[in-house]
Write an enzyme that holds these catalytic residues in place. Sequence first.
Site, mmCIF file in Angstrom:
data_model
loop_
_atom_site.group_PDB
_atom_site.id
_atom_site.type_symbol
_atom_site.label_atom_id
_atom_site.label_comp_id
_atom_site.label_asym_id
_atom_site.label_seq_id
_atom_site.Cartn_x
_atom_site.Cartn_y
_atom_site.Cartn_z
ATOM 1 N N THR A 133 0.111 -2.352 3.959
ATOM 2 C CA THR A 133 -1.124 -1.900 3.323
ATOM 3 C C THR A 133 -1.303 -0.399 3.459
ATOM 4 O O THR A 133 -0.745 0.225 4.376
ATOM 5 C CB THR A 133 -2.331 -2.617 3.971
ATOM 6 O OG1 THR A 133 -3.548 -2.030 3.517
ATOM 7 C CG2 THR A 133 -2.295 -2.476 5.492
ATOM 8 N N ASP A 134 -2.114 0.179 2.592
ATOM 9 C CA ASP A 134 -2.421 1.603 2.709
ATOM 10 C C ASP A 134 -3.342 1.897 3.887
ATOM 11 O O ASP A 134 -3.481 3.051 4.321
ATOM 12 C CB ASP A 134 -3.049 2.145 1.415
ATOM 13 C CG ASP A 134 -4.286 1.379 0.955
ATOM 14 O OD1 ASP A 134 -4.754 0.476 1.678
ATOM 15 O OD2 ASP A 134 -4.783 1.684 -0.147
ATOM 16 N N GLU A 135 -3.961 0.858 4.448
ATOM 17 C CA GLU A 135 -4.910 1.068 5.542
ATOM 18 C C GLU A 135 -4.259 1.559 6.830
ATOM 19 O O GLU A 135 -4.948 2.068 7.719
ATOM 20 C CB GLU A 135 -5.707 -0.213 5.796
ATOM 21 C CG GLU A 135 -6.561 -0.622 4.607
ATOM 22 C CD GLU A 135 -7.555 -1.713 4.926
ATOM 23 O OE1 GLU A 135 -8.132 -1.683 6.027
ATOM 24 O OE2 GLU A 135 -7.761 -2.595 4.073
ATOM 25 N N TYR A 159 -7.269 -4.735 12.338
ATOM 26 C CA TYR A 159 -6.381 -5.209 11.273
ATOM 27 C C TYR A 159 -5.322 -4.174 10.931
ATOM 28 O O TYR A 159 -4.119 -4.467 10.944
ATOM 29 C CB TYR A 159 -7.186 -5.555 10.018
ATOM 30 C CG TYR A 159 -6.353 -5.571 8.760
ATOM 31 C CD1 TYR A 159 -5.291 -6.462 8.621
ATOM 32 C CD2 TYR A 159 -6.607 -4.674 7.715
ATOM 33 C CE1 TYR A 159 -4.504 -6.468 7.474
ATOM 34 C CE2 TYR A 159 -5.828 -4.680 6.570
ATOM 35 C CZ TYR A 159 -4.778 -5.570 6.452
ATOM 36 O OH TYR A 159 -3.990 -5.561 5.326
ATOM 37 N N LYS A 163 -1.152 -4.203 11.439
ATOM 38 C CA LYS A 163 -0.183 -4.008 10.359
ATOM 39 C C LYS A 163 0.703 -2.800 10.629
ATOM 40 O O LYS A 163 1.903 -2.815 10.318
ATOM 41 C CB LYS A 163 -0.914 -3.847 9.024
ATOM 42 C CG LYS A 163 -1.537 -5.128 8.494
ATOM 43 C CD LYS A 163 -0.515 -6.217 8.225
ATOM 44 C CE LYS A 163 0.388 -5.883 7.055
ATOM 45 N NZ LYS A 163 1.347 -6.993 6.751
#
Length: 344
Positions: A133-135, A159, A163
Amino acid sequence: MKFLITGGAGFIGSALIRYLIKDKSHEVINIDKLTYSGNLDSLRDVEKSELYSFRKIDICDSEAIRGVFLECTPDLVINLAAESSVDRSIDDPSKFIETNVVGTYSMLEQVRHYWDEIDGEKREKFRFLHVSTDEVFGSLGMQDEPFNESSSYNPSSPYSASKAGSDHLVRAWGKTYGLPVLITNSSNNYGPYQFPEKLIPLIIINAIRGKKVPVYGDGTQVRDWIHVNDHANALVAVAEKGRVGETYMIGGNNEERNIDIVRAICEILEDIQFPKPKGLKYYSDLIDFVEDRKAHDFRYGLEVNKIKNEVGWKPSISFSIGLKETVNWYLSNEWWWERLIKSD
């Protein structure tokens, strides 16, 4: 080609499987634990295909995963199994560490053992694609350049931290053991079959039910949006054409403020003249600004030049059309989401 997909009953995973089976040249083995967001109803269109099979397995169950590799001998593995809710990770981080970190480790070890045992062309063409993810990169300011494949990791939530940890494991197994790994980082996905707690389906469903439409803070947070079908197409392209050991950004080139997304959905509902709940004049009257999320990242954005130049992929679904089609899908498919939402 034979694909092993983990998390295939989830939002992105099910879209990927529908895309692969529709092609009719791929076989797909779906592994999913079927937690709250895993829904086999999302795969009704392909469940009877001779090219599709499902196994209810937790990716942390090494013995069961090992058995699938021995039985099915996949050519490609795409790892989508993950806990992915920021709010849920704040409430209980343990499940995110278990699935996203320990689960990825478990998958990597079974992939390593499997890859060591195959040879010839099958070994040469085998790939393990890890979907992230970009997060993991943290937050951008309004004047900052979008994230790219060289951006530093700076996760803000349990989260995104989990990741980020899984991404590092994949790279380490690639460097240490020579595994043919690939990583993708995508922006916010939207489209049919998305779990109702996510922003776009939540807004649609709450609005047509006459419930408050919650918006964190002042709603000025910015996200890049990509249709889930574009994302599925990109994953296959990277799996088949990406360079081993590389990372690719998958974005929609469509940055929007959260509040503008909410207002756009309300306008779409007005335009199609969906019957309003009794006493409601405008859908926008339901907008309710609530306390902001802890450590809420302000902006995400991705530069997609690398995947365009190396793989030949770019997004094809315009956001305005995709959002209208998504709203209409939820209006027409109450059977899918009704049982997933909590009763009042």
